[in-house]
Motif scaffolding. Structure first.
Motif, PDB file in Angstrom:
ATOM      1  N   MET A   1     -29.019 -30.968 -31.412  1.00  0.00           N
ATOM      2  CA  MET A   1     -28.147 -30.154 -32.262  1.00  0.00           C
ATOM      3  C   MET A   1     -28.939 -28.992 -32.874  1.00  0.00           C
ATOM      4  O   MET A   1     -30.157 -29.057 -33.012  1.00  0.00           O
ATOM      5  N   THR A   2     -28.239 -27.933 -33.227  1.00  0.00           N
ATOM      6  CA  THR A   2     -28.851 -26.799 -33.920  1.00  0.00           C
ATOM      7  C   THR A   2     -28.814 -27.075 -35.410  1.00  0.00           C
ATOM      8  O   THR A   2     -27.766 -27.368 -35.972  1.00  0.00           O
ATOM      9  N   THR A   3     -29.957 -27.019 -36.049  1.00  0.00           N
ATOM     10  CA  THR A   3     -30.025 -27.383 -37.461  1.00  0.00           C
ATOM     11  C   THR A   3     -29.876 -26.169 -38.371  1.00  0.00           C
ATOM     12  O   THR A   3     -30.169 -25.036 -37.983  1.00  0.00           O
ATOM     13  N   ASN A   4     -29.435 -26.446 -39.579  1.00  0.00           N
ATOM     14  CA  ASN A   4     -29.337 -25.431 -40.620  1.00  0.00           C
ATOM     15  C   ASN A   4     -30.396 -25.676 -41.681  1.00  0.00           C
ATOM     16  O   ASN A   4     -30.926 -26.772 -41.801  1.00  0.00           O
ATOM     17  N   PHE A   5     -30.674 -24.617 -42.447  1.00  0.00           N
ATOM     18  CA  PHE A   5     -31.551 -24.742 -43.605  1.00  0.00           C
ATOM     19  C   PHE A   5     -30.777 -24.334 -44.853  1.00  0.00           C
ATOM     20  O   PHE A   5     -29.939 -23.439 -44.810  1.00  0.00           O
ATOM     21  N   VAL A   6     -31.079 -25.027 -45.944  1.00  0.00           N
ATOM     22  CA  VAL A   6     -30.522 -24.667 -47.241  1.00  0.00           C
ATOM     23  C   VAL A   6     -31.677 -24.295 -48.155  1.00  0.00           C
ATOM     24  O   VAL A   6     -32.669 -25.026 -48.239  1.00  0.00           O
ATOM     25  N   GLN A 137     -22.155 -31.945 -52.955  1.00  0.00           N
ATOM     26  CA  GLN A 137     -20.915 -31.332 -52.484  1.00  0.00           C
ATOM     27  C   GLN A 137     -21.083 -29.823 -52.321  1.00  0.00           C
ATOM     28  O   GLN A 137     -20.581 -29.231 -51.350  1.00  0.00           O
ATOM     29  N   ALA A 138     -21.812 -29.207 -53.257  1.00  0.00           N
ATOM     30  CA  ALA A 138     -21.993 -27.755 -53.215  1.00  0.00           C
ATOM     31  C   ALA A 138     -22.806 -27.323 -51.996  1.00  0.00           C
ATOM     32  O   ALA A 138     -22.425 -26.378 -51.295  1.00  0.00           O
ATOM     33  N   TRP A 139     -23.934 -28.000 -51.724  1.00  0.00           N
ATOM     34  CA  TRP A 139     -24.747 -27.553 -50.586  1.00  0.00           C
ATOM     35  C   TRP A 139     -24.056 -27.852 -49.267  1.00  0.00           C
ATOM     36  O   TRP A 139     -24.208 -27.085 -48.296  1.00  0.00           O
ATOM     37  N   GLN A 140     -23.285 -28.924 -49.224  1.00  0.00           N
ATOM     38  CA  GLN A 140     -22.556 -29.217 -47.986  1.00  0.00           C
ATOM     39  C   GLN A 140     -21.472 -28.179 -47.726  1.00  0.00           C
ATOM     40  O   GLN A 140     -21.237 -27.788 -46.574  1.00  0.00           O
ATOM     41  N   ARG A 141     -20.826 -27.694 -48.785  1.00  0.00           N
ATOM     42  CA  ARG A 141     -19.855 -26.601 -48.612  1.00  0.00           C
ATOM     43  C   ARG A 141     -20.557 -25.347 -48.111  1.00  0.00           C
ATOM     44  O   ARG A 141     -20.033 -24.616 -47.267  1.00  0.00           O
ATOM     45  N   ALA A 142     -21.746 -25.071 -48.658  1.00  0.00           N
ATOM     46  CA  ALA A 142     -22.487 -23.877 -48.245  1.00  0.00           C
ATOM     47  C   ALA A 142     -22.839 -23.934 -46.767  1.00  0.00           C
ATOM     48  O   ALA A 142     -22.683 -22.943 -46.036  1.00  0.00           O
ATOM     49  N   ALA A 144     -21.323 -25.639 -44.460  1.00  0.00           N
ATOM     50  CA  ALA A 144     -20.101 -25.627 -43.654  1.00  0.00           C
ATOM     51  C   ALA A 144     -19.601 -24.209 -43.391  1.00  0.00           C
ATOM     52  O   ALA A 144     -18.858 -23.976 -42.422  1.00  0.00           O
ATOM     53  N   LEU A 145     -20.018 -23.258 -44.226  1.00  0.00           N
ATOM     54  CA  LEU A 145     -19.512 -21.891 -44.104  1.00  0.00           C
ATOM     55  C   LEU A 145     -20.449 -20.962 -43.330  1.00  0.00           C
ATOM     56  O   LEU A 145     -20.150 -19.784 -43.181  1.00  0.00           O
ATOM     57  N   VAL A 146     -21.570 -21.486 -42.839  1.00  0.00           N
ATOM     58  CA  VAL A 146     -22.451 -20.662 -42.006  1.00  0.00           C
ATOM     59  C   VAL A 146     -22.454 -21.195 -40.582  1.00  0.00           C
ATOM     60  O   VAL A 146     -22.085 -22.345 -40.337  1.00  0.00           O
ATOM     61  N   GLU A 147     -22.856 -20.347 -39.658  1.00  0.00           N
ATOM     62  CA  GLU A 147     -22.894 -20.739 -38.256  1.00  0.00           C
ATOM     63  C   GLU A 147     -24.051 -21.715 -38.005  1.00  0.00           C
ATOM     64  O   GLU A 147     -25.032 -21.719 -38.754  1.00  0.00           O
ATOM     65  N   PRO A 148     -23.938 -22.538 -36.966  1.00  0.00           N
ATOM     66  CA  PRO A 148     -25.055 -23.432 -36.627  1.00  0.00           C
ATOM     67  C   PRO A 148     -26.352 -22.649 -36.438  1.00  0.00           C
ATOM     68  O   PRO A 148     -26.372 -21.603 -35.792  1.00  0.00           O
ATOM     69  N   GLY A 149     -27.410 -23.135 -37.068  1.00  0.00           N
ATOM     70  CA  GLY A 149     -28.697 -22.457 -36.976  1.00  0.00           C
ATOM     71  C   GLY A 149     -28.939 -21.426 -38.049  1.00  0.00           C
ATOM     72  O   GLY A 149     -30.065 -20.945 -38.201  1.00  0.00           O
ATOM     73  N   GLU A 150     -27.891 -21.075 -38.823  1.00  0.00           N
ATOM     74  CA  GLU A 150     -28.067 -20.109 -39.906  1.00  0.00           C
ATOM     75  C   GLU A 150     -28.483 -20.801 -41.193  1.00  0.00           C
ATOM     76  O   GLU A 150     -28.409 -22.019 -41.315  1.00  0.00           O
ATOM     77  N   GLU A 194     -25.967 -34.742 -40.723  1.00  0.00           N
ATOM     78  CA  GLU A 194     -24.950 -34.501 -41.738  1.00  0.00           C
ATOM     79  C   GLU A 194     -25.236 -35.328 -42.993  1.00  0.00           C
ATOM     80  O   GLU A 194     -25.426 -36.542 -42.924  1.00  0.00           O
ATOM     81  N   GLY A 195     -25.292 -34.645 -44.130  1.00  0.00           N
ATOM     82  CA  GLY A 195     -25.485 -35.335 -45.388  1.00  0.00           C
ATOM     83  C   GLY A 195     -26.920 -35.625 -45.756  1.00  0.00           C
ATOM     84  O   GLY A 195     -27.188 -36.210 -46.798  1.00  0.00           O
ATOM     85  N   ARG A 196     -27.887 -35.205 -44.922  1.00  0.00           N
ATOM     86  CA  ARG A 196     -29.296 -35.498 -45.198  1.00  0.00           C
ATOM     87  C   ARG A 196     -30.091 -34.209 -45.408  1.00  0.00           C
ATOM     88  O   ARG A 196     -29.738 -33.154 -44.873  1.00  0.00           O
ATOM     89  N   LEU A 197     -31.173 -34.332 -46.169  1.00  0.00           N
ATOM     90  CA  LEU A 197     -32.064 -33.206 -46.429  1.00  0.00           C
ATOM     91  C   LEU A 197     -33.507 -33.644 -46.228  1.00  0.00           C
ATOM     92  O   LEU A 197     -33.876 -34.758 -46.576  1.00  0.00           O
ATOM     93  N   THR A 198     -34.325 -32.746 -45.676  1.00  0.00           N
ATOM     94  CA  THR A 198     -35.777 -32.946 -45.672  1.00  0.00           C
ATOM     95  C   THR A 198     -36.412 -31.668 -46.205  1.00  0.00           C
ATOM     96  O   THR A 198     -36.000 -30.562 -45.844  1.00  0.00           O
ATOM     97  N   VAL A 199     -37.402 -31.819 -47.078  1.00  0.00           N
ATOM     98  CA  VAL A 199     -38.052 -30.666 -47.691  1.00  0.00           C
ATOM     99  C   VAL A 199     -39.056 -30.062 -46.711  1.00  0.00           C
ATOM    100  O   VAL A 199     -39.899 -30.765 -46.163  1.00  0.00           O
ATOM    101  N   HIS A 200     -38.954 -28.734 -46.508  1.00  0.00           N
ATOM    102  CA  HIS A 200     -39.848 -28.046 -45.581  1.00  0.00           C
ATOM    103  C   HIS A 200     -40.797 -27.067 -46.260  1.00  0.00           C
ATOM    104  O   HIS A 200     -41.888 -26.818 -45.761  1.00  0.00           O
TER     105      HIS A 200
END
Length: 208
Positions: A1-6, A137-142, A144-150, A194-200
């Protein structure tokens, strides 16, 4: 899968930060001159990282930061998300550091991290689990509104970002200073599933 960063971004320095006050939701605190320079510096960094979409806390200091970031990277107008608002610190909101330390001591609370742990018995302080839930909930909404990989940038506050990361990394909230979130700086997290975070990356703004 293509991952996103927050990118979990703390707002730039305000006049109240300069006065060393614990600021929560009370007052429309404006950025000071250092904060304005910090926000531009942060914007240039985020532009180089490819961040092009922002959501922000509704508080004035965060909205100001978000608009400077958006102007610097050339993104659409930042979206205000109420779930990114600072933690409700109840009776402690607005206290200067000596008053905060004295009040916590009289309540029998540890002062190694006086803006961190607040026990659930203090009913006027927002429970950390509630902060973690709304921030998630806030970061998951964020995302959801960007393209995969963005990448998405969310502008919030030290208390909320720290609470979220403590939860995501399984750190007990009573552990002092496991994370420090600097003004106009960010914690970059990968969304591996989905629903998980790792610090980079933890980036600290050079303008201090």
């Amino acid at each position: 899968m293509t991952t996103n960063f927050v990118y979990f971004i703390r707002h730039a320095r305000s006049h109240a930060n300069q006065q060393n006050l614990l600021i929560g939701r009370k007052g429309a605190h404006e950025l000071n001159d250092v904060g304005l320079r910090q926000a531009v510096s942060l914007g240039e960094r985020l532009k180089s990282q490819g961040v092009r979409a922002f959501r922000t806390s509704p508080l004035r200091r965060a909205v100001q930061t978000a608009h400077i970031l958006g102007d610097t990277v050339g993104s659409p107008t930042p979206v205000v998300d109420e779930d990114l608002i600072e933690r409700d610190f109840g009776r402690f909101d607005g206290m200067d550091r000596p008053t905060l330390l004295d009040t916590r001591s009289r309540l029998g609370l540890d002062n190694q991290d006086p803006t961190g742990y607040f026990p659930t018995e203090l009913e006027d302080v927002e429970p950390v689990k509630d902060v973690q839930s709304r921030m998630t909930q806030a970061w998951q909404r964020a995302v959801a509104l960007v393209e995969p990989g963005e990448s998405a940038g969310v502008i919030s506050h030290a208390g909320t970002i720290k609470a979220l990361l403590y939860g995501a990394l399984g750190i007990d909230e009573r552990q002092p200073r496991a994370f420090k979130v600097f003004q106009a700086s960010y914690v970059k997290c990968k969304v591996p599933d989905e629903g998980r975070l790792t610090v980079h990356e933890i980036w600290v703004n050079p303008v201090q």
